[in-house]
Scaffold this motif. Structure first.
Motif, PDB file in Angstrom:
ATOM      1  N   SER A  37       0.836  -1.202   0.000  1.00  0.00           N
ATOM      2  CA  SER A  37       0.000   0.000   0.000  1.00  0.00           C
ATOM      3  C   SER A  37       0.874   1.256   0.000  1.00  0.00           C
ATOM      4  O   SER A  37       1.848   1.344   0.756  1.00  0.00           O
ATOM      5  CB  SER A  37      -0.896   0.020   1.241  1.00  0.00           C
ATOM      6  OG  SER A  37      -1.495   1.288   1.405  1.00  0.00           O
ATOM      7  N   PRO A  38       0.537   2.266  -0.816  1.00  0.00           N
ATOM      8  CA  PRO A  38       1.291   3.523  -0.819  1.00  0.00           C
ATOM      9  C   PRO A  38       1.294   4.192   0.551  1.00  0.00           C
ATOM     10  O   PRO A  38       2.223   4.939   0.881  1.00  0.00           O
ATOM     11  CB  PRO A  38       0.537   4.378  -1.850  1.00  0.00           C
ATOM     12  CG  PRO A  38      -0.146   3.394  -2.731  1.00  0.00           C
ATOM     13  CD  PRO A  38      -0.531   2.255  -1.835  1.00  0.00           C
ATOM     14  N   LYS A  39       0.272   3.916   1.349  1.00  0.00           N
ATOM     15  CA  LYS A  39       0.156   4.530   2.670  1.00  0.00           C
ATOM     16  C   LYS A  39       1.099   3.902   3.698  1.00  0.00           C
ATOM     17  O   LYS A  39       1.386   4.494   4.748  1.00  0.00           O
ATOM     18  CB  LYS A  39      -1.295   4.435   3.162  1.00  0.00           C
ATOM     19  CG  LYS A  39      -1.542   5.087   4.504  1.00  0.00           C
ATOM     20  CD  LYS A  39      -3.020   5.173   4.819  1.00  0.00           C
ATOM     21  CE  LYS A  39      -3.635   6.362   4.100  1.00  0.00           C
ATOM     22  NZ  LYS A  39      -4.989   6.686   4.592  1.00  0.00           N
ATOM     23  N   PHE A  40       1.605   2.714   3.392  1.00  0.00           N
ATOM     24  CA  PHE A  40       2.413   1.979   4.373  1.00  0.00           C
ATOM     25  C   PHE A  40       3.643   2.769   4.829  1.00  0.00           C
ATOM     26  O   PHE A  40       3.983   2.789   6.010  1.00  0.00           O
ATOM     27  CB  PHE A  40       2.846   0.625   3.800  1.00  0.00           C
ATOM     28  CG  PHE A  40       3.872  -0.088   4.633  1.00  0.00           C
ATOM     29  CD1 PHE A  40       3.556  -0.537   5.907  1.00  0.00           C
ATOM     30  CD2 PHE A  40       5.170  -0.270   4.172  1.00  0.00           C
ATOM     31  CE1 PHE A  40       4.505  -1.166   6.697  1.00  0.00           C
ATOM     32  CE2 PHE A  40       6.118  -0.902   4.952  1.00  0.00           C
ATOM     33  CZ  PHE A  40       5.785  -1.349   6.219  1.00  0.00           C
ATOM     34  N   ALA A  41       4.300   3.436   3.908  1.00  0.00           N
ATOM     35  CA  ALA A  41       5.556   4.142   4.219  1.00  0.00           C
ATOM     36  C   ALA A  41       5.386   5.208   5.282  1.00  0.00           C
ATOM     37  O   ALA A  41       6.341   5.531   6.003  1.00  0.00           O
ATOM     38  CB  ALA A  41       6.137   4.754   2.944  1.00  0.00           C
ATOM     39  N   THR A  42       4.188   5.763   5.414  1.00  0.00           N
ATOM     40  CA  THR A  42       3.965   6.840   6.375  1.00  0.00           C
ATOM     41  C   THR A  42       3.115   6.401   7.562  1.00  0.00           C
ATOM     42  O   THR A  42       2.622   7.242   8.322  1.00  0.00           O
ATOM     43  CB  THR A  42       3.281   8.028   5.670  1.00  0.00           C
ATOM     44  OG1 THR A  42       2.052   7.588   5.085  1.00  0.00           O
ATOM     45  CG2 THR A  42       4.184   8.605   4.587  1.00  0.00           C
TER      46      THR A  42
END
Length: 539
Positions: free
Chosen positions: A296-301
């Motif tokens: 998920s693109p959100k995982f990094a933040t």
């Protein structure tokens, strides 16, 4: 706290021990254990007011929500038998199970995923009853399902001929409190607690009968081995209609007192938000769940530092995924396990096991479970390192299959050993590795798919002579279905036609992803389709 022996005793005990601790969090709804207990009592009284008697079956066709938790536990509290239904089922599949179990109540989430569940059941029930040779009483709440007294509806709006879930407490006022408490107290550890349906190799689903003591034994051994405590915050992505979501999830929480966070429909971004906001610590699930979170693109933040325990094992687990779950998702412990509806928990990795063991084995036998590798033909036990059928014996092995003594005898031998149909090897240290399946079942995204059931559906498509379905590897789902179809000479059926036809008749996870047309299916001398050859063809 001594482990209770029935589900009513368990909810009473945890509410008395941790009355003010959080029990369930679902969106804006937060219930303590004392509040949950009171909701369960009120709902059980409502069921009683609708005529539910001890031992009667109640089907629940609802996604993972706080209402499912209350409705499901209340079935047991009222002395009933819980029959959870897959939310992806079509109306015909639900009506079939309701008819076979003689269900007296149906609890549905009308409107879930934009569907009209109550209408689906009513339309399908007449056809299912006709196919079963049963008469249809037009005056019953659900014509075609003569035992059903009422449909209990969870959801907003009104649907004619249904009882609102919110109205159960008011209906239940007519039932004295001491009456429902006496019913709950009368539930025995040996009484059937639930019937979970798992498809069989004959193509028709089989109902697995499990006693209260067996359901609790499975949940307790999983929670104890996973070191689950009252301080954990447990995210349940696996559906409650599955033993992994219901017994490993909900029942474990009831026994250990941890806070339960049900997820109705998995969305990686939303789950990541929940992990960060609620400091989630326990997340069991199929490998595809963790793969989706990592991608998920959100995982990094997202702050995932609260994660403590992950349990997986619905499909083979790449070692690199185990490593990423620990280093990137921040899990302190990743454990693989092996079980099935007929014996929910059999083996599990332990704290301190290496990444290689976690990725390549299903762990060791759990306390109280006997594990044996046997010759598939003779049944004779085999030594460590030898490949054979996996046999299990212990307190959580099912009672048997609903109304199917023959299938029960085939599954459980005279010495109490459950023949799993899986082929495996146990090493000198007792670690189990599954190497193949005697049966053709495959696992797609954590759901068991039985090809015979899919093949029967495809056989009804005009222009199809026969079809064979196999599981083929898929990076995200573990396995997906591929249908090999033999068409009639004049037929113009396309792959899109096959997939569309299947989508109308069976749950989405059962629908083949690929279709290949062939002139004939490979068979052995006895006429059995050689599915290994089909899998090799795909490879």
């Amino acid at each position: 706290m001594t482990t209770p022996e029935t589900l009513p005793a368990a909810i009473r005990a945890i509410a008395a021990t941790y009355p003010e601790r959080t029990a369930v969090v679902d969106g804006d709804v937060r219930l303590t254990w004392a509040e949950l207990h009171q909701q369960v009592i009120a709902t059980a009284r409502g069921y009683r007011a609708l005529g539910l008697q001890p031992g009667e079956r109640v089907c629940i066709w609802v996604p993972n929500t706080w209402e499912w938790i209350v409705a499901g536990l209340a079935i047991s509290y009222a002395g009933g038998v819980l029959v959870p239904l897959n939310t992806r089922y079509k109306g015909h599949e639900v009506a079939d199970v309701a008819l076979r179990t003689d269900a007296t109540l149906l609890v549905v989430a009308d409107g879930f995923l934009g569907r009209a569940q109550a209408q689906e059941i009513r339309e399908a029930a007449v056809e299912v009853a006709a196919q079963a040779g049963r008469s249809v009483d037009a005056g019953s709440p659900v014509p075609g399902l003569p035992a059903v007294r009422a449909i209990v509806r969870i959801g907003s709006g009104e649907v004619a001929g249904t009882v609102a879930f919110d109205a159960l407490a008011t209906l239940g006022d007519a039932v004295p409190l001491n009456e429902i408490e006496a019913v709950a107290s009368a539930v025995s550890p040996d009484d059937v607690a639930d019937i979970l349906f798992t498809s069989g190799t004959t193509g028709r689903s089989k109902g697995v009968l499990t006693a209260h003591s067996q359901t609790i034994a499975a949940a307790d051994v999983w929670g104890t081995t996973g070191e689950v405590t009252v301080d954990d915050r447990y995210l349940v992505v696996s559906p409650f209609f599955h033993s992994y979501g219901y017994k490993v999830g909900l029942v474990t929480a009831v026994l250990k007192g941890c806070a339960l966070y049900p997820v109705a429909a998995f969305n990686a971004d939303e789950v990541l938000d929940l992990i960060a906001a609620e400091r989630i610590s326990v997340v069991p699930g199929a490998p595809t769940i963790f793969h989706s979170l990592l991608e998920s693109p959100k995982f990094a933040t997202t702050d995932t530092s609260s994660l403590r325990l992950a349990n997986t094992g619905a499909a083979s687990v790449p070692q690199v995924l185990v490593e990423r779950m620990q280093t990137e998702l921040s899990f302190e412990r990743v454990a693989t396990a092996f079980g099935m509806t007929e014996c929910v928990m059999a083996t599990m990795c332990r704290a301190g096991d290496s990444d290689e063991l976690v990725a390549t084995t299903c762990g060791r036998a759990l306390d109280g479970v006997e594990l044996r590798i046997a010759d598939a033909t003779t049944g004779e036990p085999l030594p460590a390192g030898a490949e054979g059928e996996v046999l299990l014996r212990g307190p959580m092995v099912m009672i048997g299959y609903l109304d199917d003594a023959e299938a029960t005898a085939d599954a459980i031998d005279g010495d109490g050993w459950l023949h799993t149909g899986d082929v495996g090897v146990v090493d000198e240290a007792g670690y189990l590795r599954i190497t193949d399946r005697l049966k053709d079942m495959y696992i797609s995204g954590g759901f068991n798919v039985y090809p015979a059931e899919v093949e029967q559906a495809l056989a009804r498509l005009e222009g199809v002579v026969e079809a064979a379905v196999v599981g083929v590897p898929d990076e995200r789902m573990g396995e997906v279905g591929k249908a090999y179809v033999v068409r009639r000479a004049e037929a113009t059926v396309t792959a899109d036609d096959v997939i569309a036809f299947a989508r109308e008749r069976i749950a989405n996870f059962k629908v083949p992803r690929y279709v290949s047309f062939v002139d004939t299916l490979p068979r052995n001398l006895s006429g059995k389709v050689l599915k290994n050859e089909l899998r090799e063809d795909h490879a």
